[in-house]
Scaffold this motif. Sequence first.
Motif, PDB file in Angstrom:
ATOM      1  N   ILE A 118       0.841  -1.202   0.000  1.00 30.48           N
ATOM      2  CA  ILE A 118       0.000   0.000   0.000  1.00 30.48           C
ATOM      3  C   ILE A 118       0.876   1.252   0.000  1.00 30.48           C
ATOM      4  N   LEU A 154      -3.727 -10.831   8.229  1.00 29.68           N
ATOM      5  CA  LEU A 154      -3.035  -9.572   7.915  1.00 29.68           C
ATOM      6  C   LEU A 154      -4.065  -8.561   7.433  1.00 29.68           C
ATOM      7  N   THR A 167       2.300  -6.948  14.613  1.00 30.09           N
ATOM      8  CA  THR A 167       3.151  -5.790  14.340  1.00 30.09           C
ATOM      9  C   THR A 167       2.334  -4.759  13.579  1.00 30.09           C
ATOM     10  N   ILE A 184       2.788   3.150   7.092  1.00 33.81           N
ATOM     11  CA  ILE A 184       3.346   3.243   5.740  1.00 33.81           C
ATOM     12  C   ILE A 184       3.131   4.647   5.179  1.00 33.81           C
ATOM     13  N   TYR A 193       4.854   4.371   0.350  1.00 35.83           N
ATOM     14  CA  TYR A 193       5.269   2.968   0.158  1.00 35.83           C
ATOM     15  C   TYR A 193       6.345   2.482   1.125  1.00 35.83           C
ATOM     16  N   GLU A 194       6.857   3.379   1.994  1.00 33.90           N
ATOM     17  CA  GLU A 194       7.910   2.964   2.923  1.00 33.90           C
ATOM     18  C   GLU A 194       7.330   2.683   4.306  1.00 33.90           C
TER      19      GLU A 194
HETATM   20  N1  CTP Z   1       3.986  -3.379   3.537  1.00 34.68           N
HETATM   21  C1  CTP Z   1       2.942  -2.971   2.699  1.00 34.68           C
HETATM   22  N2  CTP Z   1       3.097  -1.892   1.884  1.00 34.68           N
HETATM   23  C2  CTP Z   1       4.256  -1.221   1.835  1.00 34.68           C
HETATM   24  C3  CTP Z   1       5.333  -1.619   2.662  1.00 34.68           C
HETATM   25  C4  CTP Z   1       5.161  -2.719   3.514  1.00 34.68           C
HETATM   26  O1  CTP Z   1       1.867  -3.559   2.728  1.00 34.68           O
HETATM   27  N3  CTP Z   1       4.373  -0.197   0.987  1.00 34.68           N
HETATM   28  C5  CTP Z   1       3.762  -4.504   4.463  1.00 34.68           C
HETATM   29  C6  CTP Z   1       4.667  -5.694   4.240  1.00 34.68           C
HETATM   30  O2  CTP Z   1       4.090  -6.557   3.270  1.00 34.68           O
HETATM   31  C7  CTP Z   1       4.695  -6.339   5.598  1.00 34.68           C
HETATM   32  C8  CTP Z   1       4.587  -5.141   6.544  1.00 34.68           C
HETATM   33  O3  CTP Z   1       4.061  -4.067   5.765  1.00 34.68           O
HETATM   34  O4  CTP Z   1       3.554  -7.160   5.801  1.00 34.68           O
HETATM   35  C9  CTP Z   1       5.893  -4.745   7.160  1.00 34.68           C
HETATM   36  O5  CTP Z   1       6.840  -4.501   6.142  1.00 34.68           O
HETATM   37  P1  CTP Z   1       8.384  -4.799   6.372  1.00 34.68           P
HETATM   38  O6  CTP Z   1       8.844  -4.142   7.608  1.00 34.68           O
HETATM   39  O7  CTP Z   1       9.087  -4.470   5.095  1.00 34.68           O
HETATM   40  O8  CTP Z   1       8.327  -6.388   6.485  1.00 34.68           O
HETATM   41  P2  CTP Z   1       9.087  -7.339   7.500  1.00 34.68           P
HETATM   42  O9  CTP Z   1      10.539  -7.109   7.404  1.00 34.68           O
HETATM   43  O10 CTP Z   1       8.565  -8.720   7.267  1.00 34.68           O
HETATM   44  O11 CTP Z   1       8.575  -6.817   8.896  1.00 34.68           O
HETATM   45  P3  CTP Z   1       8.518  -7.545  10.303  1.00 34.68           P
HETATM   46  O12 CTP Z   1       9.351  -8.762  10.232  1.00 34.68           O
HETATM   47  O13 CTP Z   1       8.995  -6.493  11.271  1.00 34.68           O
HETATM   48  O14 CTP Z   1       7.060  -7.829  10.480  1.00 34.68           O
END
Ligand code: CTP
Length: 155
Positions: free
Chosen positions: A12, A58, A82, A86, A89-90
Amino acid sequence: MAKENKLQVEAIKNGTVIDHIPAHIGFKVLSLFKMNDSNERVTIGLNLPSSALGAKDLIKIENVFISEEQANQLALFAPQATVNKIESYEVVAKLPLSLPDTINAAFHCPNTNCITHDEKAVESSFRVITKVDDIQLKCKYCEKVFSREIVADSH
Ligand code: CTP
Ligand code: ZN
């Protein structure tokens, strides 16, 4: 795990991603966000494979950021979830979830004789009691103790 998620549910742009919700708790968590009147895009993954949990739910909610109160309520049902904030996208923040000592004005007391039902001005208030893995809520007014599931269902 990140790769798994990205394949399973689209990323997202702005909003909240609640990850690592125990399987079957997703719907309950969604109800905490009272999204009924909202037009924001919500994507939900249920029973996704997870290396840490076996299976997980999720939830991704666009353009909505979780309040501290919602985080407290979430902690009741999914303390290991967790919560990712966001932006563009970050992942800009991962919010800590901690079990609150009290939960106010979120749930109705399951005891139909409780004063909180008669006096509209009295907001519900529960003290959170933890016994090993079990979480119970004690009404501040009638002092009855209920499991978190029963309190959540009398929403
Ligand atoms: N995510 C998302 N859209 C983004 C960035 C991230 O939907 N633009 C989602 C990822 O798919 C994930 C969550 O946000 O489910 C956390 O992202 P990230 O920290 O990159 O993933 P992990 O390293 O797996 O985090 P953690 O192990 O801390 O849960
Ligand atoms: Zn009560």
